[in-house]
Structures are given as C-alpha cells and as structure tokens.
Write an enzyme that holds these catalytic residues in place. Structure first.
Site, mmCIF file in Angstrom:
data_model
loop_
_atom_site.group_PDB
_atom_site.id
_atom_site.type_symbol
_atom_site.label_atom_id
_atom_site.label_comp_id
_atom_site.label_asym_id
_atom_site.label_seq_id
_atom_site.Cartn_x
_atom_site.Cartn_y
_atom_site.Cartn_z
ATOM 1 N N ASP A 466 -26.971 -1.322 65.176
ATOM 2 C CA ASP A 466 -25.877 -2.201 64.763
ATOM 3 C C ASP A 466 -24.864 -1.442 63.900
ATOM 4 O O ASP A 466 -25.152 -0.346 63.388
ATOM 5 C CB ASP A 466 -26.475 -3.381 63.972
ATOM 6 N N ASP A 532 -21.664 -11.643 69.546
ATOM 7 C CA ASP A 532 -22.573 -12.507 68.798
ATOM 8 C C ASP A 532 -22.482 -13.944 69.261
ATOM 9 O O ASP A 532 -23.283 -14.784 68.846
ATOM 10 C CB ASP A 532 -22.253 -12.445 67.299
HETATM 11 C C1 DGJ Z 1 -24.917 -8.472 63.910
HETATM 12 C C2 DGJ Z 1 -25.438 -8.479 65.314
HETATM 13 O O1 DGJ Z 1 -24.376 -8.594 66.200
HETATM 14 C C3 DGJ Z 1 -26.454 -9.593 65.480
HETATM 15 O O2 DGJ Z 1 -26.894 -9.642 66.806
HETATM 16 C C4 DGJ Z 1 -27.589 -9.371 64.533
HETATM 17 O O3 DGJ Z 1 -28.300 -8.217 64.882
HETATM 18 C C5 DGJ Z 1 -27.073 -9.266 63.109
HETATM 19 N N1 DGJ Z 1 -26.038 -8.292 63.011
HETATM 20 C C6 DGJ Z 1 -28.171 -8.916 62.160
HETATM 21 O O4 DGJ Z 1 -27.711 -8.704 60.897
#
Ligand code: DGJ
Length: 743
Positions: A466, A532
């Site tokens: 991430d 997301d």
């Molecule tokens: C942002 C990501 O896009 C999510 O899928 C998740 O992993 C969160 N971070 C976790 O903090």
C-alpha cells in the site's frame, strides 16, 4: 542491426538520409532519418502495407510544409525531440542549463542504428550538441502489439565545470490534423479514472501529476482522436507515461497547426543535476494508434502486457481480503473462522490486511514498525497462517513500506529518515503519516531487511503493498534536495530486490485504493488494486476505464458488503459479483455473517469465475457503444473468437421504457454463435413484463448479425446485471481468424 550512419565515418562516406518503414499489428511508422537532424515521423498510424522505397522517399516531399507568416524562413520538420533551434516554439522537449548557460540545444545525430524485425523494430539515435556539451540518446521501439514506446537519455558530456540541471526531457510524437478531440482521465479517491473530453485547440492541454505518486487524477491514458471517437469507432492516438512519481502528459498545438503528443517525468527544481559524465533517462512513454476506437487502443496495451515474459500466467486466484471484513479488529479466532468460510466458498488466497503490526490498533500509529504485534498476535502470525495454508489457501500480508506514522518507534528513532523540506520543518501530515526517505541508504537497508525478514520467517505468498499519501515537499538527505525522482527509482529497486530474493511471492500495488496504477509499477508488481470503492455501480466505471490500459487479470476487484462501505448503496449480490467477475476476482466482506443462501450464491459466482477466468484473462476486452448511457454492455471475447462472455448492465433508470435492440460487437462476423444467459448472472430483477425471449431459450446469430442488428435489451431494473454467453456453434467454430476485432 543496421548501422545507418556514424560520425566516425568521413562525411562523404555517410549514406544518404533515408526513410524507414516499420510495421506491426496494423500500424505503420515511417521515419525520416536526416543526416544532420534528429529523425522525424512521416507517418504514425494505420498500416500502409508494403510500400515501394521510391514512394516512401516521396513521403518526405509530400510532407514538406509551406512557410507560415512570422515563422522561421525555412520550414523545419518536427523531430522526435522538438527544439527551438529547429523551429519549435511549443512545449520544450529538452530544457535545462548550467547555471543559466547552455540552456538551448541543437542536436546532430552521430549514429543511428535500426533493428528491423518481422513485427516492428527498434531505432536508436545517438546525437551530440558540442556547444551545449550534451549527448542524447533516443530509443523508439515499435512492439509486436503495434504499441510504440520511446524514451530519451541526456548526458553531460563536459569533462569539468558545473553540473547541468535538467528541467525537462520529453520525447514527442506528431499528431495529424484529424486528431481533433482529447479524452483523458481524471478522478479522486474512491472514484478513480473519470473520463473528460475537450476539443484540441491552439495551446497546450497539460496534465501534471505533482503528488509524488501516480494520483487518482493521473491521466492513465491521454487520447486524441477524430472528433466523436468512441469505444468502437474513430481513429485514435493515445499515450501513457509509465512512471509512478511526478509526471506530465501534454497535447500541444501551435498556431502553425503543428501538434504533438508528449510527456515524461516532471522534475522538481534541481532534482536532477548531471555532473560531468552523468546521464538522466526518461521513463518509457507508450503510444498506441487505433483505427477502431478506444477498444483498439486497449487491445494494443493488453497485447503488450500479456506478451511480457513475467506476465502472470497462472490462474488468478480468488482472494479473500480481511479489510472490509474486520478492519483493525484482529482476533485469531475470528480471522480463522473467516478463513474457513473463505475456503468453503472456494477462495484460494487469504490476505491479512492492515492492523497486524506493532502499535497498529487504528490508523494513527505503527507504520514503520514492521514487527508482528506481540499483544494481538502473542504467537506471531504462524497460527493463522497454519489455518489458512492448512485449508489449502495461500497467505498474503498487507504492508505499507514507504510510510511511517509520527507515532511509531521508527519515526522516534530516526526522524532524519523522513522526507522533509528542512531539518526543522516536516511536510503537512496526511492520513496521519509521513514518507520514509528511501534515497537514504540506511533507511532503504532497514526497510529491505524488515520486509525480507517477514517473508523469510513466515509462509507468505503475496504482499499487498500500500501507499496512502502524496509526497509533499519531499526533500531528501541532509541537504533536503527534491527527492521524488530518487524515491520512485528506489521503490522500484526495493520491489525488485525482494522479488529476486523471494521469487514465489506476488505483489499487489495498492495506493489509497487505485492510485498507483501505471505500466512501470506493473513491471515490478503483479496486480493493482482498482479502487477502495467496491460499490459495483462505481466499479463499473472504474473498471471500464482502468482496463483502457491494464488487462482485467491485473486489476483487483472484490465482492463487498451491501450496503457498500464507501457509498452506503445497497445492491444485489449478483450485481456485485458480476462486476468483480471481469477482473482479478476477490471477496472483501465478512463471509461468516452471510446467510446460507448468500453463501451458496457466492460459491456459485466463485465457481463461475474459476470456469471463465481462462477466457476473461486472455481474451479481447470489448466495450459496446450504446445509445442510452443508462446502460452499459461490456465483455471479453476469446482469443480465437470461439467464446464470449458479456455483461448487460443497467446503471440507472432509462428515459425510454422499451430500450430497443442492443448491438453486441467484437465477435467474428462469419461465425455463428449460440447466445444464452449465463448462470448465476441470469436472474436479474426486471422493470416490467416478462423476460425477453432470448433470455428464456438460447438463440443463434452470426457475429455480424449481433454487431449490426443486435438483440432486444432486457428491461432490467437499475443496478442490475445480466450475463450473456456467446459460444461458436460447431459448424462454424474453426472459420474465424483470431482477434480480427471487427464488428
Ligand atoms: C488503503 C487500501 O486501499 C485499503 O484497501 C486498505 O488496505 C487500507 N489502506 C488499510 O489501511
């Protein structure tokens, strides 16, 4: 490899300037290689067929321009690197100086090599500017997919004196006058890749990304085409800058009519300073021509990605991700139960998301402390990994390596490892985090060591990598010089080192959802997270445009809860699953809380995904042009044209009660198909009346009939999806060529 000319030869022995013609997959690239100027493009577009050399030579003369009033006295051809010294007054392709000196260039080729291949070829041009004491290398490659890519390298050839500070280096390609409309992508968190259109006008259309990472608004594609170009129609020239740091993409039209498509890295002041002998190389800039609209552009990118030796070729596993199931609420028993429920519905990979490491009870602390949290996981991750792998699933782990929370042991121990504009000022905090300075060798070595230890000590097959904040005021090292360039290259190196040390581990690029999505990050990772937002209605648009460049198998898409956690919109499971199906499929909800009927339906979708992923992950992406934008029709047609799976998607309420016929493009015209609805996506709710007949019993039609006449659209309620399968009947199965792409 043909050596066309070199300055090592006496001038009178140099071959005459010549025209070269490269061809691949329906694209022709005709270049004029002048003896005393950088090459120029005579044609980049549809295949010209085999052209007689004399006719090719005449392309130079038919392309010569008239002199415009107020312009230079002798019109100059537009080169691959347009310079003011050659009459170009638009966006400079190369800029920089040695403290104000040597700021303008006039490159002359010293050597040109051409590697002509059956499918395309590669041109390399070395050039020199002895006055500015700079060397140049341009590489231009026509790939077998018909995709072009080019990059440039600038060298400070001075033997002493001050450094040459690079302002910009961006190779360019010319656009013809018919390219009159621009389409590119913008976006924001949870709504990435929103298309926007405008006409080409005099001036520059400039898309700059200064976020230090590929942003939600990065133009994944900058396309210019004949006005009104669509998914299936129009001639289109498109560009993608393959870089995960700051970058820019530009369409620039001068009053003379000269128009270029250009792009490259966006360098911050003083970010690249070349000492004598040093070089700077741009990222690859990819460019696609299509005579068949945006689907033709997508096909070139997809063919290129799939031809890479390291493209994932094993079946893309069904992922269960814990994020929207439990968030930070980590508990061995609950997560083990989730693993068992995941196995029951057919999942193949289990990814433990954020929340497993020291101090990480919420998103305010812990980033940087890459040790398993002893309070939450007293026996480490092994008990959970044993459960997961014991069920036959692979285990994956979330990390956000480039980031650090100010509230972490790492930030407290090494404040000097944080990217910052000065010793006494930090960038604004974002998502309660700062960014580690990977240009700092100690910080880099520490991170590599921690990640390597995690992978060595645990049975981990997958990292979800991430990256959740922009790089603002990213000063690096003791001098706090601009550090985005070095940071971006360091991340690539870090990924490569880890992959070399742990070759079985796959890596997903995630960045606040679907931000760091570009072709260079995909050279170092195996999948991108699309967004997301897993609300299927939003995902229809996000995936439609993400797959403009990235193949479906490289884009993660999960079945979430209803109502959606990001939009609170309630949707049927069939809409959620039928949307995730056309990507790298996963599940991101607490399966243990689904009722038995929902678990059974989810398992049926997982089974369908497993059955059709060979088709979806190798076939041609098709997006139909529909008259009514309340509706979408997209699908994938098998490489040999024998099979197709489409989704008819009712996005919103249509204005007309009876939608009429829907054309289904992309199948082979002379092949007869049996068309039927595909379970479990065969029972959407209808707006009115009975189902249309073809949804009750299969019908037959040729690809040409489907593309030109079509079938009656089912009157679906909004936020409903119907799956439609087209299978070539035995009588005509073998007649079609692969991927003719015709409607
Ligand atoms: C942002 C990501 O896009 C999510 O899928 C998740 O992993 C969160 N971070 C976790 O903090």
């Amino acid at each position: 490899m043909t050596l066309l000319h070199t300055d090592a030869q006496p001038a009178d022995l140099r071959p005459e300037p010549r025209v070269v013609h490269l061809r691949a997959a329906g694209v022709s690239l005709v270049l004029h290689l002048g003896a005393d100027r950088l090459p120029s493009v005579l044609h980049w577009g549809a295949d010209l067929g085999a052209v007689d050399p004399a006719v090719l030579d005449d392309l130079v003369r038919t392309g010569e321009t008239a002199r415009a009033n107020n312009d230079v006295d002798v019109p100059q051809p537009l080169s691959l690197l347009p310079e003011q010294s050659r009459g170009w007054s638009g966006t400079p392709a190369v800029s920089g100086s040695r403290a104000g000196a040597d700021w303008t260039t006039r490159f002359v080729p010293t050597a040109v090599t051409l590697d002509e291949r059956a499918d395309g070829g590669l041109l390399e041009v070395l050039a020199d500017d002895p006055d500015a004491r700079l060397g140049l290398r341009i590489v231009l490659e026509l790939l077998p997919s018909g995709l072009l890519r080019h990059r440039a390298e600038l060298t400070n050839t001075a033997t002493d004196g001050p450094a040459y500070e690079v302002g910009q280096l961006a190779p360019a390609l010319p656009l013809p006058p018919v390219a009159g409309e621009i389409l590119d992508l913008a976006g924001r968190w949870a709504k990435e890749r929103i298309p926007q259109r405008r006409p080409v006008v005099v001036g520059a259309h400039v898309r700059e990304n200064r976020r230090g990472r590929t942003g939600p608004d990065a133009p994944l594609v900058l396309a210019v085409g004949t006005p009104g170009f669509s998914f299936r129609t129009g001639e289109v020239w498109a560009q993608h800058v393959a870089f995960s740091g700051n970058h820019r993409a530009v369409v620039d039209r001068q009053y003379t009519g000269a128009t270029v498509l250009t792009g490259g890295e966006l360098l911050l002041p003083g970010e690249v300073r070349l000492a004598p002998g040093q070089s700077y190389t741009t990222p690859w800039v990819y460019a696609a021509h299509s005579a068949q609209g945006l689907d033709g552009v997508a096909a070139r990118f997809h063919d290129h990605l799939r031809a890479r030796p390291h493209h994932p070729r094993t079946p893309r596993p069904v992922i269960v991700n814990t994020w929207e199931a439990v968030y930070f609420d980590h508990d061995l028993d609950r997560l083990s139960e989730l693993a068992r429920a995941a196995a029951e519905v057919g999942a193949e990979r289990y990814v433990l998301d954020d929340g497993w490491f020291r101090h990480r009870r919420d998103d305010s602390a812990g980033l940087g402390d890459w040790y398993v949290d002893e309070d939450v996981w007293p026996q480490g991750l092994k008990p959970l990994i044993d459960v997961v792998t014991g069920l036959g699933l692979e285990f994956g782990l979330w990390v956000e390596p480039e980031m650090v929370n100010p509230d972490s042991d790492l930030a407290r121990a090494h404040p000097e490892w944080i990217l910052r504009p000065s010793a006494d000022r930090l960038p604004l905090v974002s998502r309660q985090q700062q960014v580690l300075d990977l240009g700092n060798p100690d910080a880099y070595a520490h991170l590599l060591g921690r990640l390597d230890a995690l992978l060595s000590e645990n049975d981990i097959s997958y990292l979800k990598w991430d990256h959740n904040r922009d790089l603002l005021e990213a000063g690096s090292g003791a001098g706090h010089a601009p550090g985005v360039h070095a940071q971006t290259l360091a991340v690539y190196r870090l990924l490569d080192e880890l992959r070399a040390a742990h070759p079985g581990v796959e890596i997903e690029s995630c960045s606040s959802g679907g931000l760091r999505v570009d072709l260079e990050i995909l050279e170092h990772t195996d999948r991108v997270w699309g967004s997301d937002c897993i609300d299927p209605l939003e995902r229809q648009q996000i995936q439609r445009w993400t797959t403009q460049v990235v193949t479906p198998e490289l884009v993660g898409s999960h079945v979430g809860a209803s109502p959606s956690h990001t939009t609170h919109r309630a949707t049927d499971l069939s809409f959620r699953a039928g949307t995730a199906l056309f990507a790298s499929f996963g599940i991101e909800t607490d399966i243990t809380r689904l009722d038995p009927a929902e678990r059974t339906e989810l398992a049926a979708w997982v089974a369908l995904y497993k059955e059709v992923r060979p088709l979806l992950h190798t076939g041609r992406v098709v997006r139909a042009d529909v008259a009514d934008d309340s509706l979408a029709l997209h699908g994938v047609v098998a490489a040999d044209g024998s099979d197709g799976l489409f989704a008819v998607v009712q996005l919103t309420t249509p204005d007309l009660s009876i939608p009429g016929r829907l054309r289904i493009p992309g199948l082979l015209p002379d092949v007869e198909y049996e068309l039927r609805v595909q379970a479990p996506g065969d029972t959407p709710r209808l707006r009115a009346g009975d189902p249309v007949p073809w949804t009750v019993a299969p019908v037959r039609a040729t690809g040409r009939v489907l593309a030109t006449v079509g079938i009656t659209a089912p009157a679906l309620q909004p936020e409903q999806l119907l799956l439609l399968r087209t299978t070539a009947t035995l009588s005509t199965r073998s007649t079609g060529p692969a991927h003719a792409g015709q409607d």
